[in-house]
Design an enzyme around this catalytic site. Sequence first.
Site, PDB file in Angstrom:
ATOM      1  N   ASN A  45      -1.226   8.240  -4.230  1.00  0.00           N
ATOM      2  CA  ASN A  45      -1.382   7.036  -3.409  1.00  0.00           C
ATOM      3  C   ASN A  45      -0.016   6.488  -3.038  1.00  0.00           C
ATOM      4  O   ASN A  45       0.883   6.431  -3.866  1.00  0.00           O
ATOM      5  CB  ASN A  45      -2.236   5.975  -4.116  1.00  0.00           C
ATOM      6  CG  ASN A  45      -1.808   5.676  -5.544  1.00  0.00           C
ATOM      7  OD1 ASN A  45      -1.353   6.573  -6.251  1.00  0.00           O
ATOM      8  ND2 ASN A  45      -1.959   4.431  -5.964  1.00  0.00           N
ATOM      9  N   VAL A  46       0.123   6.113  -1.774  1.00  0.00           N
ATOM     10  CA  VAL A  46       1.375   5.542  -1.279  1.00  0.00           C
ATOM     11  C   VAL A  46       1.037   4.172  -0.729  1.00  0.00           C
ATOM     12  O   VAL A  46       0.490   4.046   0.370  1.00  0.00           O
ATOM     13  CB  VAL A  46       2.023   6.435  -0.206  1.00  0.00           C
ATOM     14  CG1 VAL A  46       3.372   5.854   0.224  1.00  0.00           C
ATOM     15  CG2 VAL A  46       2.216   7.855  -0.738  1.00  0.00           C
ATOM     16  N   GLU A  47       1.348   3.154  -1.515  1.00  0.00           N
ATOM     17  CA  GLU A  47       0.983   1.797  -1.118  1.00  0.00           C
ATOM     18  C   GLU A  47       2.030   1.175  -0.203  1.00  0.00           C
ATOM     19  O   GLU A  47       3.147   1.673  -0.074  1.00  0.00           O
ATOM     20  CB  GLU A  47       0.792   0.936  -2.369  1.00  0.00           C
ATOM     21  CG  GLU A  47      -0.332   1.474  -3.243  1.00  0.00           C
ATOM     22  CD  GLU A  47      -0.659   0.615  -4.436  1.00  0.00           C
ATOM     23  OE1 GLU A  47      -1.615   0.948  -5.152  1.00  0.00           O
ATOM     24  OE2 GLU A  47       0.050  -0.388  -4.658  1.00  0.00           O
ATOM     25  N   ASN A  48       1.624   0.088   0.438  1.00  0.00           N
ATOM     26  CA  ASN A  48       2.497  -0.573   1.394  1.00  0.00           C
ATOM     27  C   ASN A  48       2.415  -2.081   1.178  1.00  0.00           C
ATOM     28  O   ASN A  48       1.350  -2.591   0.836  1.00  0.00           O
ATOM     29  CB  ASN A  48       2.053  -0.206   2.816  1.00  0.00           C
ATOM     30  CG  ASN A  48       3.044  -0.647   3.866  1.00  0.00           C
ATOM     31  OD1 ASN A  48       3.004  -1.787   4.306  1.00  0.00           O
ATOM     32  ND2 ASN A  48       3.957   0.236   4.243  1.00  0.00           N
ATOM     33  N   SER A  49       3.530  -2.770   1.433  1.00  0.00           N
ATOM     34  CA  SER A  49       3.537  -4.226   1.253  1.00  0.00           C
ATOM     35  C   SER A  49       2.460  -4.873   2.123  1.00  0.00           C
ATOM     36  O   SER A  49       1.895  -5.894   1.759  1.00  0.00           O
ATOM     37  CB  SER A  49       4.917  -4.803   1.575  1.00  0.00           C
ATOM     38  OG  SER A  49       5.268  -4.559   2.914  1.00  0.00           O
ATOM     39  N   SER A  50       2.161  -4.280   3.276  1.00  0.00           N
ATOM     40  CA  SER A  50       0.993  -4.716   4.039  1.00  0.00           C
ATOM     41  C   SER A  50      -0.148  -3.846   3.519  1.00  0.00           C
ATOM     42  O   SER A  50      -0.311  -2.691   3.927  1.00  0.00           O
ATOM     43  CB  SER A  50       1.181  -4.498   5.536  1.00  0.00           C
ATOM     44  OG  SER A  50      -0.004  -4.893   6.213  1.00  0.00           O
ATOM     45  N   TYR A  51      -0.898  -4.391   2.591  1.00  0.00           N
ATOM     46  CA  TYR A  51      -1.896  -3.608   1.853  1.00  0.00           C
ATOM     47  C   TYR A  51      -2.703  -2.646   2.734  1.00  0.00           C
ATOM     48  O   TYR A  51      -3.010  -1.527   2.341  1.00  0.00           O
ATOM     49  CB  TYR A  51      -2.864  -4.556   1.135  1.00  0.00           C
ATOM     50  CG  TYR A  51      -2.305  -5.175  -0.120  1.00  0.00           C
ATOM     51  CD1 TYR A  51      -0.936  -5.384  -0.289  1.00  0.00           C
ATOM     52  CD2 TYR A  51      -3.141  -5.575  -1.151  1.00  0.00           C
ATOM     53  CE1 TYR A  51      -0.440  -5.966  -1.442  1.00  0.00           C
ATOM     54  CE2 TYR A  51      -2.645  -6.159  -2.313  1.00  0.00           C
ATOM     55  CZ  TYR A  51      -1.298  -6.353  -2.446  1.00  0.00           C
ATOM     56  OH  TYR A  51      -0.801  -6.920  -3.596  1.00  0.00           O
ATOM     57  N   GLU A  58      -5.990  11.180  -2.036  1.00  0.00           N
ATOM     58  CA  GLU A  58      -6.788  12.207  -1.392  1.00  0.00           C
ATOM     59  C   GLU A  58      -6.327  12.429   0.052  1.00  0.00           C
ATOM     60  O   GLU A  58      -6.156  13.571   0.490  1.00  0.00           O
ATOM     61  CB  GLU A  58      -8.274  11.809  -1.372  1.00  0.00           C
ATOM     62  CG  GLU A  58      -8.878  11.615  -2.755  1.00  0.00           C
ATOM     63  CD  GLU A  58      -8.835  10.150  -3.194  1.00  0.00           C
ATOM     64  OE1 GLU A  58      -7.759   9.531  -3.091  1.00  0.00           O
ATOM     65  OE2 GLU A  58      -9.875   9.648  -3.641  1.00  0.00           O
ATOM     66  N   CYS A  93     -11.430   7.710   2.178  1.00  0.00           N
ATOM     67  CA  CYS A  93     -11.118   9.093   1.801  1.00  0.00           C
ATOM     68  C   CYS A  93     -12.352   9.983   1.918  1.00  0.00           C
ATOM     69  O   CYS A  93     -12.238  11.171   2.229  1.00  0.00           O
ATOM     70  CB  CYS A  93     -10.558   9.136   0.382  1.00  0.00           C
ATOM     71  SG  CYS A  93      -8.911   8.410   0.292  1.00  0.00           S
TER      72      CYS A  93
HETATM   73 ZN   LIG Z   1      -1.047  -7.302   9.503  1.00  0.00          ZN
HETATM   74 ZN   LIG Z   2      -9.193   6.384  -0.770  1.00  0.00          ZN
END
Ligand SMILES: [Zn+2]
Ligand SMILES: [Zn+2]
Lengths: 147, 147, 147, 147
Positions: A45-51, A58, A93
Amino acid sequence: MNQEELEKCIDAAQNSQQYAHCPYSHFRIGAALLTSCGKIFTGVNVENSSYGLTICAERTAYTKAVSEGYKSFKGIVVASDLKDRFITPCGACRQFGVEFGDFEVVCVKPDRSTFKSSTHKLLPGLFSQEDLIAKAEQDERECKAQN
Amino acid sequence: MNQEELEKCIDAAQNSQQYAHCPYSHFRIGAALLTSCGKIFTGVNVENSSYGLTICAERTAYTKAVSEGYKSFKGIVVASDLKDRFITPCGACRQFGVEFGDFEVVCVKPDRSTFKSSTHKLLPGLFSQEDLIAKAEQDERECKAQN
Amino acid sequence: MNQEELEKCIDAAQNSQQYAHCPYSHFRIGAALLTSCGKIFTGVNVENSSYGLTICAERTAYTKAVSEGYKSFKGIVVASDLKDRFITPCGACRQFGVEFGDFEVVCVKPDRSTFKSSTHKLLPGLFSQEDLIAKAEQDERECKAQN
Amino acid sequence: MNQEELEKCIDAAQNSQQYAHCPYSHFRIGAALLTSCGKIFTGVNVENSSYGLTICAERTAYTKAVSEGYKSFKGIVVASDLKDRFITPCGACRQFGVEFGDFEVVCVKPDRSTFKSSTHKLLPGLFSQEDLIAKAEQDERECKAQN
Ligand SMILES: [Zn+2]
Ligand SMILES: [Zn+2]
Ligand SMILES: [Zn+2]
Ligand SMILES: [Zn+2]
């Protein structure tokens, strides 16, 4: 996936968890996608500050495989750190997976116990490319009927 | 990126375009992401019958690199088939990129001509992890003030 | 937006923040979108346990307006609780906004101080529908040239 | 939903289809979300030139309701133009829906015939907020055990 392939995929999925970029959820997920020809692509998983821009393990594995020319899969293994419950793929996913057909989805706990399902079972009555094709065909029929 | 690196990335980005999964837009995009240590990760757009789940070439490249343990980048090259205009990253990819700092973004036409920018230039006044941190700090200050 | 419209939008954006569904980030954002005919549509961030499915306040406001038949906008106001910095739209919301043209984007702090920009300024060298049209035209030209 | 509510929702969903912003797929979808207190929120698909930012009709309806303070739902009706098959929610919308619990999902054809399911049935073994809570609790237990 036969047992040997499954074990390899569990190893790969669990090993990849260390690379998860999850400063927001602290939820490390690893995935291992097995192609029909036996190649394994891992994902995290590659998260981002903008969720909302977060990409799950996957989908990382799927895009990785596609970008190398692989679109036919035997199965995908998803590993989490949760000991008491199986973490299944999120709806995004699941939809991303069915784009490439019906194949095994195996969720695995840290102790290597598994929950087995498939892309089609996880998305009953699924929406797919066939719907877009059916729409295009209907439009064409109606267009012809008008002319 | 120096000239040699740029040329290699253009080759990689253009070569990967063939793997794009784009049955809906027919728009083949390839990306090549250069890590700080000189490794290249390619990416392509992977579309989905539910359009909203489509992942662009740039994000494919970013997740690929992260899933292999790379998070520090020199630049990314984005290649399209459009001859008359440069295709720049969409907003989602711009936001996804700034998660990993400020680095070069190079858009390239089939004739290898380039438009050069950077992740930060492409997202002026950007929203970032710093905003979430600032929010957490403010919450903590206010919490302490109340107690 | 004139001053009166701006004040109304700030009121609406800040008032809507209470409805944010943000159990994961605890970051309450409110938006107020002003149509060309003077109607205001509010929005909040709606987060999801699968972070990647989160929808920001701005996109909520845009989809809301479109679903009621409004696609022409004067501006959008985005309100956060952060006292020390302006929260600007994320890249996804910037891209979502330019789909409807160039109009004002105003970020506002709790004390009603503002940072003013526009959809086009926030996405320099933007990717847009024009790119898809240019691609279709190029394909058509090349198709004709072959026949 | 009782029969009267269902009929009202079908009317609302089908009537809203006209507002769909779908220049890329030409697929007009309308949704009508019924709150527990009897209010109806409509939604349409709002597509984007960057396909991945497209938001479906169902998610538009959900965000709309939440942004007005409603989070408890009886059911959602999804209407398409396809005469020969039922269009079910995509995986993203299924995941977005379960954030608000288990309630009816009704897919409807132009002739008002229906396919009835529910948010939980459409996402077997679903991933949810409970997983994030379980993860947080496990982390806390392990943290205490270490100290
Ligand atoms: Zn936004
Ligand atoms: Zn997912
Ligand atoms: Zn993009
Ligand atoms: Zn959907």
